[in-house]
Scaffold this motif. Structure first.
Motif, PDB file in Angstrom:
ATOM      1  N   GLU A 178       1.634   9.071  -3.093  1.00  0.00           N
ATOM      2  CA  GLU A 178       2.855   9.114  -2.275  1.00  0.00           C
ATOM      3  C   GLU A 178       2.694   8.215  -1.050  1.00  0.00           C
ATOM      4  OE1 GLU A 178       3.334  13.249  -1.371  1.00  0.00           O
ATOM      5  OE2 GLU A 178       3.410  13.827  -3.491  1.00  0.00           O
ATOM      6  N   LEU A 179       1.510   8.269  -0.455  1.00  0.00           N
ATOM      7  CA  LEU A 179       1.285   7.445   0.741  1.00  0.00           C
ATOM      8  C   LEU A 179       1.317   5.948   0.423  1.00  0.00           C
ATOM      9  CD1 LEU A 179      -1.427   9.177   2.961  1.00  0.00           C
ATOM     10  CD2 LEU A 179       1.060   9.205   3.150  1.00  0.00           C
ATOM     11  N   PHE A 180       0.907   5.603  -0.788  1.00  0.00           N
ATOM     12  CA  PHE A 180       0.906   4.186  -1.177  1.00  0.00           C
ATOM     13  C   PHE A 180       2.280   3.566  -0.974  1.00  0.00           C
ATOM     14  CE2 PHE A 180      -2.720   4.807  -4.468  1.00  0.00           C
ATOM     15  CZ  PHE A 180      -3.671   4.594  -3.482  1.00  0.00           C
ATOM     16  N   ILE A 181       3.305   4.331  -1.345  1.00  0.00           N
ATOM     17  CA  ILE A 181       4.675   3.832  -1.252  1.00  0.00           C
ATOM     18  C   ILE A 181       5.076   3.639   0.201  1.00  0.00           C
ATOM     19  CG2 ILE A 181       7.084   4.317  -1.883  1.00  0.00           C
ATOM     20  CD1 ILE A 181       5.189   3.923  -4.253  1.00  0.00           C
ATOM     21  N   GLU A 182       4.567   4.555   1.047  1.00  0.00           N
ATOM     22  CA  GLU A 182       4.999   4.525   2.443  1.00  0.00           C
ATOM     23  C   GLU A 182       4.131   3.602   3.307  1.00  0.00           C
ATOM     24  OE1 GLU A 182       4.918   8.635   3.629  1.00  0.00           O
ATOM     25  OE2 GLU A 182       5.671   9.261   1.660  1.00  0.00           O
ATOM     26  N   ILE A 183       2.885   3.371   2.875  1.00  0.00           N
ATOM     27  CA  ILE A 183       1.965   2.556   3.677  1.00  0.00           C
ATOM     28  C   ILE A 183       1.407   1.424   2.826  1.00  0.00           C
ATOM     29  CG2 ILE A 183      -0.039   2.599   5.215  1.00  0.00           C
ATOM     30  CD1 ILE A 183       0.221   5.630   5.344  1.00  0.00           C
ATOM     31  N   PRO A 184       2.114   0.298   2.779  1.00  0.00           N
ATOM     32  CA  PRO A 184       1.684  -0.825   1.923  1.00  0.00           C
ATOM     33  C   PRO A 184       0.271  -1.301   2.220  1.00  0.00           C
ATOM     34  CG  PRO A 184       3.898  -1.194   2.776  1.00  0.00           C
ATOM     35  CD  PRO A 184       3.372   0.008   3.484  1.00  0.00           C
ATOM     36  N   ALA A 185      -0.140  -1.262   3.490  1.00  0.00           N
ATOM     37  CA  ALA A 185      -1.488  -1.716   3.833  1.00  0.00           C
ATOM     38  C   ALA A 185      -2.544  -0.838   3.166  1.00  0.00           C
ATOM     39  CB  ALA A 185      -1.683  -1.714   5.348  1.00  0.00           C
ATOM     40  N   LEU A 186      -2.227   0.445   3.032  1.00  0.00           N
ATOM     41  CA  LEU A 186      -3.146   1.367   2.373  1.00  0.00           C
ATOM     42  C   LEU A 186      -3.279   1.006   0.891  1.00  0.00           C
ATOM     43  CD1 LEU A 186      -4.851   3.990   2.524  1.00  0.00           C
ATOM     44  CD2 LEU A 186      -2.754   5.251   1.962  1.00  0.00           C
ATOM     45  N   LEU A 187      -2.151   0.725   0.269  1.00  0.00           N
ATOM     46  CA  LEU A 187      -2.165   0.345  -1.139  1.00  0.00           C
ATOM     47  C   LEU A 187      -2.974  -0.925  -1.342  1.00  0.00           C
ATOM     48  CD1 LEU A 187      -1.185   0.805  -4.022  1.00  0.00           C
ATOM     49  CD2 LEU A 187       0.869  -0.512  -3.482  1.00  0.00           C
ATOM     50  N   ARG A 188      -2.745  -1.897  -0.469  1.00  0.00           N
ATOM     51  CA  ARG A 188      -3.449  -3.157  -0.600  1.00  0.00           C
ATOM     52  C   ARG A 188      -4.956  -2.933  -0.497  1.00  0.00           C
ATOM     53  NH1 ARG A 188      -1.514  -6.102   3.819  1.00  0.00           N
ATOM     54  NH2 ARG A 188       0.494  -5.092   3.439  1.00  0.00           N
ATOM     55  N   HIS A 189      -5.345  -2.109   0.476  1.00  0.00           N
ATOM     56  CA  HIS A 189      -6.782  -1.891   0.615  1.00  0.00           C
ATOM     57  C   HIS A 189      -7.348  -1.106  -0.563  1.00  0.00           C
ATOM     58  CE1 HIS A 189     -10.642  -1.906   2.439  1.00  0.00           C
ATOM     59  NE2 HIS A 189     -10.745  -0.605   2.259  1.00  0.00           N
ATOM     60  N   PHE A 190      -6.562  -0.208  -1.090  1.00  0.00           N
ATOM     61  CA  PHE A 190      -7.027   0.540  -2.266  1.00  0.00           C
ATOM     62  C   PHE A 190      -7.260  -0.407  -3.438  1.00  0.00           C
ATOM     63  CE2 PHE A 190      -5.988   3.089  -6.117  1.00  0.00           C
ATOM     64  CZ  PHE A 190      -7.095   3.925  -6.074  1.00  0.00           C
ATOM     65  N   HIS A 191      -6.369  -1.345  -3.623  1.00  0.00           N
ATOM     66  CA  HIS A 191      -6.560  -2.330  -4.695  1.00  0.00           C
ATOM     67  C   HIS A 191      -7.812  -3.144  -4.483  1.00  0.00           C
ATOM     68  CE1 HIS A 191      -2.027  -2.166  -5.802  1.00  0.00           C
ATOM     69  NE2 HIS A 191      -2.717  -1.179  -6.315  1.00  0.00           N
ATOM     70  N   ARG A 192      -8.048  -3.530  -3.243  1.00  0.00           N
ATOM     71  CA  ARG A 192      -9.279  -4.270  -2.944  1.00  0.00           C
ATOM     72  C   ARG A 192     -10.505  -3.434  -3.295  1.00  0.00           C
ATOM     73  NH1 ARG A 192      -8.209  -8.980   0.000  1.00  0.00           N
ATOM     74  NH2 ARG A 192      -6.180  -8.882   1.013  1.00  0.00           N
ATOM     75  N   THR A 193     -10.426  -2.171  -2.965  1.00  0.00           N
ATOM     76  CA  THR A 193     -11.575  -1.294  -3.214  1.00  0.00           C
ATOM     77  C   THR A 193     -11.852  -1.157  -4.707  1.00  0.00           C
ATOM     78  OG1 THR A 193     -11.001  -0.067  -1.225  1.00  0.00           O
ATOM     79  CG2 THR A 193     -12.544   0.980  -2.732  1.00  0.00           C
ATOM     80  N   MET A 194     -10.794  -0.959  -5.492  1.00  0.00           N
ATOM     81  CA  MET A 194     -10.991  -0.852  -6.941  1.00  0.00           C
ATOM     82  C   MET A 194     -11.534  -2.166  -7.498  1.00  0.00           C
ATOM     83  SD  MET A 194      -8.006   1.355  -8.741  1.00  0.00           S
ATOM     84  CE  MET A 194      -9.078   2.184  -9.901  1.00  0.00           C
ATOM     85  N   SER A 195     -10.974  -3.258  -7.004  1.00  0.00           N
ATOM     86  CA  SER A 195     -11.411  -4.565  -7.472  1.00  0.00           C
ATOM     87  C   SER A 195     -12.879  -4.801  -7.132  1.00  0.00           C
ATOM     88  CB  SER A 195     -10.539  -5.632  -6.828  1.00  0.00           C
ATOM     89  OG  SER A 195     -11.012  -6.914  -7.120  1.00  0.00           O
ATOM     90  N   GLN A 196     -13.268  -4.355  -5.950  1.00  0.00           N
ATOM     91  CA  GLN A 196     -14.658  -4.484  -5.519  1.00  0.00           C
ATOM     92  C   GLN A 196     -15.589  -3.712  -6.436  1.00  0.00           C
ATOM     93  OE1 GLN A 196     -15.325  -2.901  -1.583  1.00  0.00           O
ATOM     94  NE2 GLN A 196     -16.565  -4.670  -1.040  1.00  0.00           N
ATOM     95  N   GLU A 197     -15.121  -2.547  -6.845  1.00  0.00           N
ATOM     96  CA  GLU A 197     -15.910  -1.750  -7.786  1.00  0.00           C
ATOM     97  C   GLU A 197     -16.106  -2.527  -9.092  1.00  0.00           C
ATOM     98  OE1 GLU A 197     -17.197   1.311  -7.356  1.00  0.00           O
ATOM     99  OE2 GLU A 197     -17.856   1.625  -9.418  1.00  0.00           O
ATOM    100  N   ILE A 198     -15.084  -3.227  -9.532  1.00  0.00           N
ATOM    101  CA  ILE A 198     -15.197  -4.023 -10.762  1.00  0.00           C
ATOM    102  C   ILE A 198     -16.220  -5.136 -10.585  1.00  0.00           C
ATOM    103  CG2 ILE A 198     -13.975  -5.638 -12.278  1.00  0.00           C
ATOM    104  CD1 ILE A 198     -11.447  -3.924 -11.823  1.00  0.00           C
ATOM    105  N   THR A 199     -16.142  -5.860  -9.481  1.00  0.00           N
ATOM    106  CA  THR A 199     -17.104  -6.956  -9.287  1.00  0.00           C
ATOM    107  C   THR A 199     -18.520  -6.410  -9.122  1.00  0.00           C
ATOM    108  OG1 THR A 199     -16.806  -7.007  -6.893  1.00  0.00           O
ATOM    109  CG2 THR A 199     -15.385  -8.412  -8.167  1.00  0.00           C
TER     110      THR A 199
END
Lengths: 255, 255
Positions: free
Chosen positions: B140-161
């Motif tokens: 729910e917060l992802f929708i309201e806080i785009p910066a949070l979503l962006r950082h979450f994507h970075r974090t998941m991507s970092q886990e992949i690398t």
DNA sequence: CGCCCCTTTGAACCTGATCAAACTGGGTGG
DNA sequence: CCACCCAGTTTGATCAGGTTCAAAGGGGCG
């Protein structure tokens, strides 16, 4: 191990995406794509798929060309529409590590989000087509289409579990089991795409397979010969027929 | 390889999260947490961090207990506030594969999003504290806080690398290089947290290290002895002092 | 036809595994 | 307090899976 990189005798064409043909729009529809239940728009309704369509561009990628290279700036994700790719890393000392083989419906480029640069390169193993997805515009759609965001998270998460399975393969398994896992994995993915589970063509060289599995090309050759000798496989060049799927699955499971 | 699982002589306590103490709210603030520039709220302003605070619950996790087990249903992500964890997979044949070691500021559980079940288990290597983040509310917060979503994507991507780097380690490197990479990696992460780059305590057993690196416990022991003999390290039980960081970095880079 | 790349096959070697035994330190109970 | 125990670790000796080195075979394509 420590396989030195072979500079391709067939030099990689200086492939530029912007120069590649953009296919006509009418071909460029998620809703009419047979893969939409495997690919990014999984679970979307027609109207949402249509909005995705509008940001996606279909591109051809010739065999052996780089969809992107390690270190390239990140702007797009790519969904494979047709064909096969490999992703690989090159280390400073010149060693290659193949990190995966991807087929239709799978998403390329997610590793680049964290740093805005690609951490691995993607090479077409045959003439292929991808759907280019500008990530900035995809992010806009995330806000408007929650189901799309949810599926995207599942896809990234799946990539993580996939990589961790490979870690188990490389850390825990002996050569025979690794190779069985590799074959069973391909088989499973082909079934999900409506192809035969027992008969398929390897799109990658023995060298790529070996590199991916942490083995040498000679070991792969010997494993193929052994599996053939045991009557588990038919092998003719890159054509594979699995004769004993149960045996291979048991091997892969380690039982 | 094929290390059979040892059933812990100290049996894993039947640890239930819901029974663990919930720390008082005033301690439960991202904004007052020294890790907020490493952790999920990276890049958020105070008001956004406050909204994150409201969905997060701080929990203690005793040493050797399971934060979650493989196969558990997925409801929460966990950010490590204090302490260290390992994640591991168990295969049907009883083999373990340690997939990573995590420390303060790192996120646990992202592999579970794809199937709503945890694909690996997480065990505390010492008495620890985590911030429990209900994923449904985070979405729910992802929708309201785009910066949070962006950082979450970075974090998941970092886990992949990160996972792909381990693939390279396991697929390409010999024992000595693997171990050097391991030490340099720990060092780097401790620096980012404000600790010494050259002096730290290993929180995991030799067995866990070996399993993670695809080596046996005996090999780890011999590598430690060798590195000590060469004057690159001081070793006393789990206390490590790096005497030759440059040498280790060169080894890790394969040069 | 001949070249080249990919692959196969053989033989020797080596790294790290396996097996075995001893050592260490912390904890427990007599 | 000491003897004992036990998990974790270290060290040594042997073994083996897979690598490395070497050479030959097979197809596709100019």
């Amino acid at each position: 191990m420590m396989q030195a990189i072979q500079f391709a005798s067939r030099p990689a064409p200086a492939f530029q995406l912007r120069e590649t043909p953009r296919l006509p729009d009418w071909q460029n529809r998620c809703s009419s794509c047979s893969l939409h239940q495997l690919c990014l728009p999984t679970g979307l309704g027609d109207p949402e798929m249509h909005r995705l369509d509008r940001i996606v561009t279909r591109r051809r990628v010739p065999r052996d060309s780089n969809l992107y290279r390690m270190g390239d700036p990140f702007t797009n994700l790519y969904a494979i529409h047709l064909g096969h790719f490999k992703t690989h890393q090159l280390s400073t000392d010149g060693a290659e590590q193949v990190t995966g083989f991807q087929m239709a419906g799978e998403l390329l480029g997610m590793d680049a989000i964290s740093t805005d640069r690609h951490h691995c390169g993607a090479v077409a193993l045959e003439d292929s087509e991808v759907c280019e997805i500008p990530f900035a515009r995809l992010q806009e759609l995330f806000i408007e289409i929650p189901a799309l965001l949810r599926h995207f998270h599942r896809t990234m998460s799946q990539e993580i579990t996939r990589d961790q399975s490979v870690m188990r393969l490389l850390g825990n398994m002996r050569a025979e089991q690794r190779f069985a896992v590799f074959l069973v994995n391909l088989s499973t993915r082909y079934v999900a795409r409506g192809y035969s589970s027992t008969s398929f063509r390897l799109r990658m060289s023995r060298e790529d397979i070996g590199n991916y599995l942490g083995l040498t090309i000679e070991s792969i050759s010997r494993l193929l010969a052994q599996f053939k000798r045991q009557g588990w496989l038919q092998v003719d060049k890159r054509e594979i027929v699995i004769l004993e799927p149960q045996t291979l699955k048991a091997l892969a499971a380690g039982t």
